[in-house]
Write a protein that holds these residues in place. Structure first.
Motif, PDB file in Angstrom:
ATOM      1  N   PHE A  87      73.368  10.113  14.944  1.00  0.00           N
ATOM      2  CA  PHE A  87      73.771  10.775  16.134  1.00  0.00           C
ATOM      3  C   PHE A  87      73.667  10.043  17.552  1.00  0.00           C
ATOM      4  O   PHE A  87      74.376  10.741  18.500  1.00  0.00           O
ATOM      5  N   GLY A  88      73.302   8.931  17.516  1.00  0.00           N
ATOM      6  CA  GLY A  88      73.075   8.157  18.690  1.00  0.00           C
ATOM      7  C   GLY A  88      71.717   8.332  19.266  1.00  0.00           C
ATOM      8  O   GLY A  88      71.033   8.901  18.541  1.00  0.00           O
ATOM      9  N   CYS A  89      71.710   7.845  20.465  1.00  0.00           N
ATOM     10  CA  CYS A  89      70.262   8.030  21.053  1.00  0.00           C
ATOM     11  C   CYS A  89      70.567   8.063  22.613  1.00  0.00           C
ATOM     12  O   CYS A  89      71.531   7.731  23.022  1.00  0.00           O
ATOM     13  N   LYS A  90      69.663   8.400  23.642  1.00  0.00           N
ATOM     14  CA  LYS A  90      69.522   8.576  24.950  1.00  0.00           C
ATOM     15  C   LYS A  90      70.134   7.272  25.622  1.00  0.00           C
ATOM     16  O   LYS A  90      70.906   7.451  26.414  1.00  0.00           O
ATOM     17  N   GLY A  91      69.423   6.327  25.017  1.00  0.00           N
ATOM     18  CA  GLY A  91      69.660   4.899  25.596  1.00  0.00           C
ATOM     19  C   GLY A  91      71.214   4.314  25.528  1.00  0.00           C
ATOM     20  O   GLY A  91      71.742   4.009  26.449  1.00  0.00           O
ATOM     21  N   SER A  92      71.530   4.495  24.198  1.00  0.00           N
ATOM     22  CA  SER A  92      72.721   4.170  23.963  1.00  0.00           C
ATOM     23  C   SER A  92      74.091   4.929  24.297  1.00  0.00           C
ATOM     24  O   SER A  92      75.188   4.293  24.987  1.00  0.00           O
ATOM     25  N   ARG A  93      73.802   5.874  24.558  1.00  0.00           N
ATOM     26  CA  ARG A  93      74.780   6.892  24.924  1.00  0.00           C
ATOM     27  C   ARG A  93      74.890   6.757  26.617  1.00  0.00           C
ATOM     28  O   ARG A  93      76.182   6.743  27.282  1.00  0.00           O
ATOM     29  N   LYS A  94      73.732   6.599  27.165  1.00  0.00           N
ATOM     30  CA  LYS A  94      73.734   6.364  28.604  1.00  0.00           C
ATOM     31  C   LYS A  94      74.239   5.148  29.158  1.00  0.00           C
ATOM     32  O   LYS A  94      74.862   4.913  29.894  1.00  0.00           O
ATOM     33  N   HIS A  95      73.940   4.031  28.299  1.00  0.00           N
ATOM     34  CA  HIS A  95      74.284   2.572  28.688  1.00  0.00           C
ATOM     35  C   HIS A  95      75.652   2.321  28.354  1.00  0.00           C
ATOM     36  O   HIS A  95      76.261   1.504  28.866  1.00  0.00           O
ATOM     37  N   SER A  96      75.829   2.438  26.976  1.00  0.00           N
ATOM     38  CA  SER A  96      77.148   1.966  26.553  1.00  0.00           C
ATOM     39  C   SER A  96      78.218   2.980  26.539  1.00  0.00           C
ATOM     40  O   SER A  96      79.436   2.427  26.225  1.00  0.00           O
ATOM     41  N   ARG A  97      77.771   4.197  26.791  1.00  0.00           N
ATOM     42  CA  ARG A  97      78.918   5.370  27.185  1.00  0.00           C
ATOM     43  C   ARG A  97      80.264   5.533  26.089  1.00  0.00           C
ATOM     44  O   ARG A  97      80.989   5.552  26.570  1.00  0.00           O
ATOM     45  N   TYR A  98      79.749   5.404  24.969  1.00  0.00           N
ATOM     46  CA  TYR A  98      80.667   6.199  23.963  1.00  0.00           C
ATOM     47  C   TYR A  98      80.657   7.475  24.043  1.00  0.00           C
ATOM     48  O   TYR A  98      79.824   8.303  24.819  1.00  0.00           O
ATOM     49  N   GLU A  99      81.708   8.079  23.560  1.00  0.00           N
ATOM     50  CA  GLU A  99      82.140   9.410  23.829  1.00  0.00           C
ATOM     51  C   GLU A  99      81.066  10.400  23.293  1.00  0.00           C
ATOM     52  O   GLU A  99      80.541  10.053  22.269  1.00  0.00           O
ATOM     53  N   ASP A 100      80.801  11.588  23.945  1.00  0.00           N
ATOM     54  CA  ASP A 100      80.007  12.705  23.461  1.00  0.00           C
ATOM     55  C   ASP A 100      80.581  12.904  21.891  1.00  0.00           C
ATOM     56  O   ASP A 100      79.432  13.501  21.354  1.00  0.00           O
ATOM     57  N   PHE A 101      81.579  13.150  21.620  1.00  0.00           N
ATOM     58  CA  PHE A 101      82.234  13.672  20.132  1.00  0.00           C
ATOM     59  C   PHE A 101      82.217  12.355  19.157  1.00  0.00           C
ATOM     60  O   PHE A 101      82.476  12.653  18.085  1.00  0.00           O
ATOM     61  N   GLU A 102      81.671  11.125  19.548  1.00  0.00           N
ATOM     62  CA  GLU A 102      81.534  10.156  18.611  1.00  0.00           C
ATOM     63  C   GLU A 102      80.290   9.897  18.012  1.00  0.00           C
ATOM     64  O   GLU A 102      79.158  10.120  18.663  1.00  0.00           O
ATOM     65  N   VAL A 103      80.172   9.704  16.902  1.00  0.00           N
ATOM     66  CA  VAL A 103      78.918   9.408  16.049  1.00  0.00           C
ATOM     67  C   VAL A 103      78.990   7.857  15.750  1.00  0.00           C
ATOM     68  O   VAL A 103      79.984   7.642  14.991  1.00  0.00           O
ATOM     69  N   PRO A 104      77.882   7.157  15.775  1.00  0.00           N
ATOM     70  CA  PRO A 104      78.032   5.623  15.225  1.00  0.00           C
ATOM     71  C   PRO A 104      77.523   5.555  13.875  1.00  0.00           C
ATOM     72  O   PRO A 104      76.776   6.559  13.460  1.00  0.00           O
ATOM     73  N   LEU A 105      77.952   4.736  13.166  1.00  0.00           N
ATOM     74  CA  LEU A 105      77.948   4.682  11.663  1.00  0.00           C
ATOM     75  C   LEU A 105      77.914   3.072  11.301  1.00  0.00           C
ATOM     76  O   LEU A 105      78.572   2.360  12.041  1.00  0.00           O
ATOM     77  N   GLY A 106      77.022   2.578  10.516  1.00  0.00           N
ATOM     78  CA  GLY A 106      76.781   1.228  10.057  1.00  0.00           C
ATOM     79  C   GLY A 106      76.850   1.074   8.639  1.00  0.00           C
ATOM     80  O   GLY A 106      76.233   1.794   7.871  1.00  0.00           O
ATOM     81  N   ILE A 107      77.512   0.071   8.171  1.00  0.00           N
ATOM     82  CA  ILE A 107      77.727  -0.383   6.764  1.00  0.00           C
ATOM     83  C   ILE A 107      77.319  -1.652   6.529  1.00  0.00           C
ATOM     84  O   ILE A 107      77.929  -2.586   7.410  1.00  0.00           O
ATOM     85  N   ALA A 108      76.631  -2.110   5.694  1.00  0.00           N
ATOM     86  CA  ALA A 108      76.278  -3.452   5.284  1.00  0.00           C
ATOM     87  C   ALA A 108      77.498  -4.055   4.730  1.00  0.00           C
ATOM     88  O   ALA A 108      78.166  -3.375   3.924  1.00  0.00           O
ATOM     89  N   PHE A 109      77.368  -5.515   4.883  1.00  0.00           N
ATOM     90  CA  PHE A 109      78.682  -6.138   4.240  1.00  0.00           C
ATOM     91  C   PHE A 109      78.711  -6.004   2.806  1.00  0.00           C
ATOM     92  O   PHE A 109      80.255  -5.647   2.413  1.00  0.00           O
ATOM     93  N   GLU A 110      77.704  -5.915   2.065  1.00  0.00           N
ATOM     94  CA  GLU A 110      77.877  -5.695   0.624  1.00  0.00           C
ATOM     95  C   GLU A 110      78.565  -4.416   0.303  1.00  0.00           C
ATOM     96  O   GLU A 110      79.046  -4.172  -0.864  1.00  0.00           O
ATOM     97  N   LYS A 111      78.460  -3.418   0.989  1.00  0.00           N
ATOM     98  CA  LYS A 111      79.078  -1.965   0.992  1.00  0.00           C
ATOM     99  C   LYS A 111      80.454  -1.873   1.447  1.00  0.00           C
ATOM    100  O   LYS A 111      81.101  -0.772   1.114  1.00  0.00           O
ATOM    101  N   VAL A 112      80.926  -2.772   2.237  1.00  0.00           N
ATOM    102  CA  VAL A 112      82.044  -2.392   3.076  1.00  0.00           C
ATOM    103  C   VAL A 112      83.308  -2.211   1.913  1.00  0.00           C
ATOM    104  O   VAL A 112      84.315  -1.584   2.061  1.00  0.00           O
ATOM    105  N   GLU A 113      83.455  -3.250   1.200  1.00  0.00           N
ATOM    106  CA  GLU A 113      84.602  -3.294   0.395  1.00  0.00           C
ATOM    107  C   GLU A 113      84.480  -1.986  -0.759  1.00  0.00           C
ATOM    108  O   GLU A 113      85.532  -1.173  -0.931  1.00  0.00           O
TER     109      GLU A 113
END
Length: 279
Positions: free
Chosen positions: A239-265
């Motif tokens: 759901f993000g964190c205080k630091g990343s939302r403050k400094h990188s300023r992605y939108e309030d309605f956005e949630v970040p998600l990471g996928i490892a290379f092996e799982k992308v396909e």
């Protein structure tokens, strides 16, 4: 030798889920210009497994005619290179050129890469991020306590020690938009509306019906949740964190998600099979 890059057109389903910018590729290099195969397979977390046992040069790391290496160039000071193992180059970088530490936070670099910029760095400018990425052994407990986000020293210490940490060593990190990548990275990071994130969770369940388990506490979201945890678990939603939302300023309605290379396909295939969401 500089390798000509062409836009990477893979993963169209994942690309379309992001409404602003594009997915970001994060690649950890264990040696100047090395790619993810070497990071993931040659260097174990313990550092005790010999190179020749984990990555036979003749099978998994084929030589490229256009990027030869000298027989005397070592991978690391303590691990000599096998003659047949090539050393791949990062575009536009000489083999002796060391990247600099960035003045930006890791989450800021990811956000800038989302909008089209590319970075190759040896470090970043966030102390909790340094701890998570294995660049420092000083945990951020004191910083967390001073921030007022935890009741007491014990809670802050427990929170800091529970942060995911990158166990493998690297010398540089490439952070770039998917369109500039050649299809070879460690983690893909996306910023999504909840409905789009749901689609990825459904795609993850498509082939085996498995549930997606969240593991987050609202701290170190981009470096920890979406990068290190994604590497460990295959996929990680935050759901993000205080630091990343403050400094990188992605939108309030956005949630970040990471996928490892092996799982992308697998996720891309699942997205292609899912029925469209009915509104």
């Amino acid at each position: 030798m500089q390798i000509e890059r062409v836009p990477f057109s893979g993963y169209p389903k994942l690309r379309r889920l992001m409404e602003t910018g594009e997915p970001v590729c994060v690649t950890f290099e264990i040696e100047e210009g090395d790619t993810r195969e070497r990071f993931r397979e040659v260097v174990p977390a313990s550092g005790s497994v010999p190179v020749q046992e984990t990555v036979p040069a003749q099978e998994t790391v084929p030589a490229q005619e256009t990027v030869p290496i000298q027989e005397t160039v070592p991978i690391q000071e303590t691990v000599p290179v096998q003659k047949a193992v090539p050393k791949k180059k990062v575009t536009g970088k000489g083999s002796e050129e060391l990247p600099e530490k960035s003045g930006f936070l890791f989450c800021e670099l990811v956000q800038k890469a989302r909008m089209g910029e590319k970075f190759r760095i040896s470090g970043q400018n966030c102390s909790p991020g340094d701890y998570v990425l294995g660049l420092s052994e000083e945990n951020p407990a004191e910083y967390y306590l001073k921030s007022g986000r935890y009741r007491d020293t014990q809670a802050a210490e427990k929170a800091a020690l529970s942060l995911p940490r990158l166990k493998r060593k690297f010398c540089s990190v490439v952070v770039e938009p998917l369109s500039l990548n050649k299809g070879n990275f460690d983690v893909l990071i996306l910023f999504l509306k909840p409905e789009k994130a749901m689609r990825i969770v459904q795609a993850n369940a498509y082939s085996e019906g498995k549930r997606t388990v969240m593991d987050t506490m609202g701290a170190a979201s981009i470096c920890g949740d979406c990068t290190v945890l994604a590497l460990e678990k295959g996929m990680s939603l935050s759901f993000g964190c205080k630091g990343s939302r403050k400094h990188s300023r992605y939108e309030d309605f956005e949630v970040p998600l990471g996928i490892a290379f092996e799982k992308v396909e697998e996720i891309e295939e699942g997205l292609s099979k899912l029925p469209e969401t009915m509104c």
